[in-house]
Design a protein around this motif. Sequence first.
Motif, short mmCIF file in Angstrom:
data_model
loop_
_atom_site.label_atom_id
_atom_site.label_comp_id
_atom_site.label_asym_id
_atom_site.label_seq_id
_atom_site.Cartn_x
_atom_site.Cartn_y
_atom_site.Cartn_z
N VAL A 243 22.69 26.75 53.43
CA VAL A 243 23.43 26.67 52.29
C VAL A 243 23.71 25.45 52.04
O VAL A 243 23.78 25.03 50.71
CB VAL A 243 24.88 27.35 52.71
CG1 VAL A 243 26.10 27.12 51.86
CG2 VAL A 243 24.69 28.91 53.07
N LEU A 247 23.07 24.39 47.94
CA LEU A 247 24.24 24.12 46.97
C LEU A 247 24.22 22.43 46.83
O LEU A 247 24.97 21.92 46.27
CB LEU A 247 25.60 24.50 47.71
CG LEU A 247 25.96 26.02 47.71
CD1 LEU A 247 27.20 26.37 48.09
CD2 LEU A 247 25.64 26.70 46.28
N LEU A 264 27.51 33.71 46.97
CA LEU A 264 26.02 33.05 47.13
C LEU A 264 25.15 34.07 47.77
O LEU A 264 24.23 34.30 47.42
CB LEU A 264 26.37 31.88 47.89
CG LEU A 264 24.76 31.27 47.91
CD1 LEU A 264 24.24 30.80 46.86
CD2 LEU A 264 25.12 30.03 49.03
N THR A 265 25.75 34.81 48.64
CA THR A 265 24.75 35.98 49.32
C THR A 265 24.40 37.14 48.55
O THR A 265 23.25 37.43 48.58
CB THR A 265 25.38 36.38 50.65
OG1 THR A 265 25.76 35.37 51.53
CG2 THR A 265 24.58 37.56 51.45
N GLU A 267 24.42 36.71 45.27
CA GLU A 267 23.42 36.09 44.17
C GLU A 267 21.93 36.14 44.77
O GLU A 267 20.87 36.26 44.01
CB GLU A 267 23.85 34.83 43.80
CG GLU A 267 23.04 33.96 42.74
CD GLU A 267 22.80 34.81 41.62
OE1 GLU A 267 21.69 34.29 40.54
OE2 GLU A 267 23.76 35.44 41.00
#
Length: 380
Positions: A243, A247, A264-265, A267
Amino acid sequence: MNRIHKLDVFYHNRKVGTLATTKDKRIAFSYDAEWLAQGFIISPFSLPLKREVFIPRMEPFEGVYGVFADSLPDGWGRLLLDRFLVQQGENPASVDNLTRLAIVGSVGLGALEYRPSMEMEQQRQEEDWDTLSEKCHKVLQSEYVENLDELVALGGSSGGARPKVMTKYKGEEWIIKFPATMDREDIGELEYRYNCCAKKCGIEVAETRLFESKKCSGYFGTKRFDRIYDEQGKEQKIHMISVSAVLETSHRIPNLDYHILMKLTLELTKDYQEVEKMFRWMCFNVFAHNRDDHSKNFSYLYDEKKGQYVLSPAYDLTYSNSIGGEHATCVNGNGVNPGISDILAVAKGIGIAGEKARNIAREIQEIVQNELGDVQRLGS
């Protein structure tokens, strides 16, 4: 030591692209033409499949993109390499990240490899884990260690604070951890218990075991999940990205919330089953007091068959604290003492039904209390 100014990046012997140093000492990247036609995005947001020279910011990874920073040794691995460079008469501060990637070569985490390689040959390994643990302890105590290159070959591409080696066990790649200076004596057994508990909570974890010791209750070992094996035992590496790298943010600064990790997961994976995996992981971290839940302790793996990223198995699970004793990743803005209301708020934010979320949280809380209650009562 020769300095490197250009490296080619490979995945399964296919050229991904090229890294090169810019005038201001950043490391630019461009995809290979064939990879643009047939490959996948190695960093979902930073490096789209375009015929372009990508130039990173200097921060947070000293002028290199996060996906390549993931390959660099960090924590224990960097300490080992820096000590070795000093023994060789080199100033570690003068060895840039491109040269360090060349030293990593083909032995880094995940599947990316760097050529031309300057990696060290792995020496014959000692079977005595206690002896290796003692050598690691001496490194932490700044004492002289003979054949430091053997330790560098075994653990020099690793990250995390605790000493560790990457080794073969029954023909497969494993990571074995040893206690750090401030660790409790049974830290290996504790991490093993945490992983067993997480598995009972329905959380995917890699295969683990305790490796024998005459000095303590055992050393924690885990099979590497960035490696898979076919029926003939042939190894294949899996592309992996943290991560932190996705990011482009430093894991040393607590700046995330589980709301972000859930989004995020979804996406990256486009799969609510993967989101639920992250939700269970969060619940476990809250109830088991695993507060060193920073952005490098969550990763995604690229599934070539699906053509999609999936959440990695959970890792680095043990009783821990981050800065100020808080969670490194907040739960609905609460890093100090998150509870069920915060957990349910995170679930609501990503669209997990309230009753389902509550049942999962209660199930995990009960299992943790039954399996790890003594750890919680002792507070460490």
